[in-house]
Motif scaffolding. Structure first.
Motif, PDB file in Angstrom:
ATOM      1  N   LYS A 172       0.856  -1.176   0.000  1.00 17.22           N
ATOM      2  CA  LYS A 172       0.000   0.000   0.000  1.00 17.22           C
ATOM      3  C   LYS A 172       0.893   1.226   0.000  1.00 17.22           C
ATOM      4  O   LYS A 172       1.648   1.444   0.925  1.00 17.22           O
ATOM      5  CB  LYS A 172      -0.893  -0.045   1.248  1.00 17.22           C
ATOM      6  CG  LYS A 172      -1.883   1.091   1.302  1.00 17.22           C
ATOM      7  CD  LYS A 172      -3.044   0.704   2.180  1.00 17.22           C
ATOM      8  CE  LYS A 172      -3.956   1.859   2.463  1.00 17.22           C
ATOM      9  NZ  LYS A 172      -4.552   2.496   1.355  1.00 17.22           N
ATOM     10  N   ARG A 173       0.820   2.029  -1.022  1.00 21.66           N
ATOM     11  CA  ARG A 173       1.735   3.149  -1.167  1.00 21.66           C
ATOM     12  C   ARG A 173       1.027   4.492  -1.010  1.00 21.66           C
ATOM     13  O   ARG A 173       1.047   5.331  -1.887  1.00 21.66           O
ATOM     14  CB  ARG A 173       2.428   3.087  -2.522  1.00 21.66           C
ATOM     15  CG  ARG A 173       3.414   1.964  -2.598  1.00 21.66           C
ATOM     16  CD  ARG A 173       4.322   2.174  -3.780  1.00 21.66           C
ATOM     17  NE  ARG A 173       5.406   1.226  -3.737  1.00 21.66           N
ATOM     18  CZ  ARG A 173       6.582   1.466  -3.178  1.00 21.66           C
ATOM     19  NH1 ARG A 173       6.819   2.603  -2.602  1.00 21.66           N
ATOM     20  NH2 ARG A 173       7.519   0.548  -3.183  1.00 21.66           N
ATOM     21  N   SER A 174       0.396   4.692   0.120  1.00 18.88           N
ATOM     22  CA  SER A 174      -0.212   5.988   0.361  1.00 18.88           C
ATOM     23  C   SER A 174       0.444   6.600   1.578  1.00 18.88           C
ATOM     24  O   SER A 174       1.057   5.913   2.385  1.00 18.88           O
ATOM     25  CB  SER A 174      -1.713   5.838   0.589  1.00 18.88           C
ATOM     26  OG  SER A 174      -1.948   5.051   1.733  1.00 18.88           O
ATOM     27  N   ASN A 175       0.338   7.907   1.688  1.00 21.80           N
ATOM     28  CA  ASN A 175       0.867   8.634   2.841  1.00 21.80           C
ATOM     29  C   ASN A 175       2.366   8.455   3.035  1.00 21.80           C
ATOM     30  O   ASN A 175       2.832   8.130   4.118  1.00 21.80           O
ATOM     31  CB  ASN A 175       0.108   8.250   4.113  1.00 21.80           C
ATOM     32  CG  ASN A 175      -1.363   8.571   4.011  1.00 21.80           C
ATOM     33  OD1 ASN A 175      -1.746   9.584   3.430  1.00 21.80           O
ATOM     34  ND2 ASN A 175      -2.200   7.710   4.547  1.00 21.80           N
ATOM     35  N   ILE A 176       3.110   8.669   1.967  1.00 19.41           N
ATOM     36  CA  ILE A 176       4.570   8.619   2.052  1.00 19.41           C
ATOM     37  C   ILE A 176       5.042   9.832   2.837  1.00 19.41           C
ATOM     38  O   ILE A 176       4.568  10.937   2.612  1.00 19.41           O
ATOM     39  CB  ILE A 176       5.194   8.635   0.632  1.00 19.41           C
ATOM     40  CG1 ILE A 176       4.819   7.354  -0.113  1.00 19.41           C
ATOM     41  CG2 ILE A 176       6.688   8.813   0.696  1.00 19.41           C
ATOM     42  CD1 ILE A 176       5.254   7.340  -1.561  1.00 19.41           C
TER      43      ILE A 176
ATOM     44  N   HIS B  50      10.534  -8.413   9.129  1.00 22.72           N
ATOM     45  CA  HIS B  50       9.124  -8.344   8.767  1.00 22.72           C
ATOM     46  C   HIS B  50       9.002  -7.451   7.539  1.00 22.72           C
ATOM     47  O   HIS B  50       9.540  -6.344   7.507  1.00 22.72           O
ATOM     48  CB  HIS B  50       8.294  -7.766   9.913  1.00 22.72           C
ATOM     49  CG  HIS B  50       8.220  -8.667  11.108  1.00 22.72           C
ATOM     50  ND1 HIS B  50       7.296  -8.489  12.106  1.00 22.72           N
ATOM     51  CD2 HIS B  50       8.944  -9.761  11.466  1.00 22.72           C
ATOM     52  CE1 HIS B  50       7.464  -9.432  13.027  1.00 22.72           C
ATOM     53  NE2 HIS B  50       8.472 -10.203  12.663  1.00 22.72           N
ATOM     54  N   GLU B  51       8.296  -7.946   6.545  1.00 21.71           N
ATOM     55  CA  GLU B  51       8.099  -7.241   5.279  1.00 21.71           C
ATOM     56  C   GLU B  51       6.617  -6.922   5.111  1.00 21.71           C
ATOM     57  O   GLU B  51       5.772  -7.818   5.149  1.00 21.71           O
ATOM     58  CB  GLU B  51       8.578  -8.115   4.118  1.00 21.71           C
ATOM     59  CG  GLU B  51       8.419  -7.504   2.760  1.00 21.71           C
ATOM     60  CD  GLU B  51       9.322  -6.302   2.527  1.00 21.71           C
ATOM     61  OE1 GLU B  51       8.916  -5.432   1.730  1.00 21.71           O
ATOM     62  OE2 GLU B  51      10.419  -6.223   3.113  1.00 21.71           O
ATOM     63  N   ILE B  52       6.290  -5.642   4.935  1.00 19.74           N
ATOM     64  CA  ILE B  52       4.910  -5.198   4.752  1.00 19.74           C
ATOM     65  C   ILE B  52       4.620  -5.169   3.252  1.00 19.74           C
ATOM     66  O   ILE B  52       5.301  -4.465   2.497  1.00 19.74           O
ATOM     67  CB  ILE B  52       4.695  -3.779   5.331  1.00 19.74           C
ATOM     68  CG1 ILE B  52       5.208  -3.678   6.765  1.00 19.74           C
ATOM     69  CG2 ILE B  52       3.221  -3.373   5.229  1.00 19.74           C
ATOM     70  CD1 ILE B  52       4.591  -4.613   7.751  1.00 19.74           C
ATOM     71  N   LYS B  53       3.623  -5.937   2.816  1.00 15.48           N
ATOM     72  CA  LYS B  53       3.270  -5.992   1.396  1.00 15.48           C
ATOM     73  C   LYS B  53       1.763  -6.009   1.228  1.00 15.48           C
ATOM     74  O   LYS B  53       1.116  -7.029   1.374  1.00 15.48           O
ATOM     75  CB  LYS B  53       3.822  -7.271   0.744  1.00 15.48           C
ATOM     76  CG  LYS B  53       5.246  -7.182   0.348  1.00 15.48           C
ATOM     77  CD  LYS B  53       5.405  -6.334  -0.896  1.00 15.48           C
ATOM     78  CE  LYS B  53       6.848  -5.982  -1.087  1.00 15.48           C
ATOM     79  NZ  LYS B  53       7.158  -4.592  -1.093  1.00 15.48           N
ATOM     80  N   GLY B  54       1.194  -4.853   0.913  1.00 12.54           N
ATOM     81  CA  GLY B  54      -0.230  -4.798   0.628  1.00 12.54           C
ATOM     82  C   GLY B  54      -0.539  -5.405  -0.731  1.00 12.54           C
ATOM     83  O   GLY B  54      -1.617  -5.918  -0.977  1.00 12.54           O
ATOM     84  N   TYR B  55       0.457  -5.335  -1.608  1.00 18.16           N
ATOM     85  CA  TYR B  55       0.306  -5.858  -2.964  1.00 18.16           C
ATOM     86  C   TYR B  55       1.627  -6.523  -3.349  1.00 18.16           C
ATOM     87  O   TYR B  55       2.690  -5.906  -3.251  1.00 18.16           O
ATOM     88  CB  TYR B  55      -0.017  -4.727  -3.946  1.00 18.16           C
ATOM     89  CG  TYR B  55       0.035  -5.138  -5.385  1.00 18.16           C
ATOM     90  CD1 TYR B  55      -0.979  -5.924  -5.941  1.00 18.16           C
ATOM     91  CD2 TYR B  55       1.105  -4.770  -6.198  1.00 18.16           C
ATOM     92  CE1 TYR B  55      -0.920  -6.311  -7.272  1.00 18.16           C
ATOM     93  CE2 TYR B  55       1.164  -5.154  -7.526  1.00 18.16           C
ATOM     94  CZ  TYR B  55       0.147  -5.926  -8.053  1.00 18.16           C
ATOM     95  OH  TYR B  55       0.204  -6.316  -9.368  1.00 18.16           O
ATOM     96  N   MET B  56       1.568  -7.767  -3.777  1.00 21.91           N
ATOM     97  CA  MET B  56       2.778  -8.512  -4.147  1.00 21.91           C
ATOM     98  C   MET B  56       3.026  -8.379  -5.645  1.00 21.91           C
ATOM     99  O   MET B  56       2.374  -9.031  -6.453  1.00 21.91           O
ATOM    100  CB  MET B  56       2.627  -9.988  -3.764  1.00 21.91           C
ATOM    101  CG  MET B  56       3.871 -10.813  -4.020  1.00 21.91           C
ATOM    102  SD  MET B  56       5.324 -10.333  -3.090  1.00 21.91           S
ATOM    103  CE  MET B  56       4.855 -10.883  -1.465  1.00 21.91           C
ATOM    104  N   ASP B  57       3.967  -7.503  -6.013  1.00 19.65           N
ATOM    105  CA  ASP B  57       4.328  -7.387  -7.419  1.00 19.65           C
ATOM    106  C   ASP B  57       5.431  -8.398  -7.745  1.00 19.65           C
ATOM    107  O   ASP B  57       5.979  -9.052  -6.855  1.00 19.65           O
ATOM    108  CB  ASP B  57       4.747  -5.956  -7.771  1.00 19.65           C
ATOM    109  CG  ASP B  57       5.939  -5.467  -6.959  1.00 19.65           C
ATOM    110  OD1 ASP B  57       6.603  -6.279  -6.287  1.00 19.65           O
ATOM    111  OD2 ASP B  57       6.219  -4.258  -7.008  1.00 19.65           O
ATOM    112  N   ALA B  58       5.754  -8.530  -9.013  1.00 22.54           N
ATOM    113  CA  ALA B  58       6.727  -9.535  -9.454  1.00 22.54           C
ATOM    114  C   ALA B  58       8.111  -9.313  -8.846  1.00 22.54           C
ATOM    115  O   ALA B  58       8.779 -10.263  -8.435  1.00 22.54           O
ATOM    116  CB  ALA B  58       6.819  -9.527 -10.982  1.00 22.54           C
TER     117      ALA B  58
END
Length: 130
Positions: free
Chosen positions: A1-5, A75-83
């Motif tokens: 999730k790439r919001s609020n950088i 720990h890795e935060i991934k809202g969306y798993m891209d390639a």
């Protein structure tokens, strides 16, 4: 999730790429207070895949979480798993099999958010908060 950088005043002015990362940092602070973990660090270690000459050659996990002073995991935060992200995680397993990486995906984040959003001060957004 790439919001609020951006930087978060309540998290020592640290820069996070998303509200999920910032919320997870707040959750880890909550776990420190509850004495479930000792401390955490953000993006402190980078792993190089020496055998790889092109493409994804490096990986920096989001969080280094210390269960004790000497025992830790990433720990890795991934809202969306891209390639590219999937490749990094696959290569970590292959080249660093003794390094534990815990994936906090949408399902895991939602489970944490469901409870943490009510308990953790400064929680951003209401995703997963029920």
């Amino acid at each position: 999730k790439r919001s609020n950088i951006g930087k978060r005043a309540d998290l020592e002015g640290k820069f996070f790429r998303s509200s999920w990362e910032a919320n997870y940092a707040r959750y880890l602070n909550f776990l420190i207070k509850a004495k479930e973990i000792v401390r955490w660090e953000f993006e402190v270690d980078t792993f190089e895949f020496h055998a790889i000459k092109k493409g994804t050659r490096f990986y920096t996990p989001d969080f280094k979480v210390f269960k004790t002073e000497t025992e830790f995991e990433y720990h890795e935060i991934k809202g969306y798993m891209d390639a590219k992200s999937a490749t990094k995680l696959k290569r970590m397993k292959k080249y660093y099999p003794d390094v534990k990486v815990v994936l906090i995906d949408k399902k895991a984040y939602s489970a944490i958010a469901k409870v943490a959003c009510k308990l953790v001060l400064g929680w951003e957004g209401n995703y997963g908060c029920k």
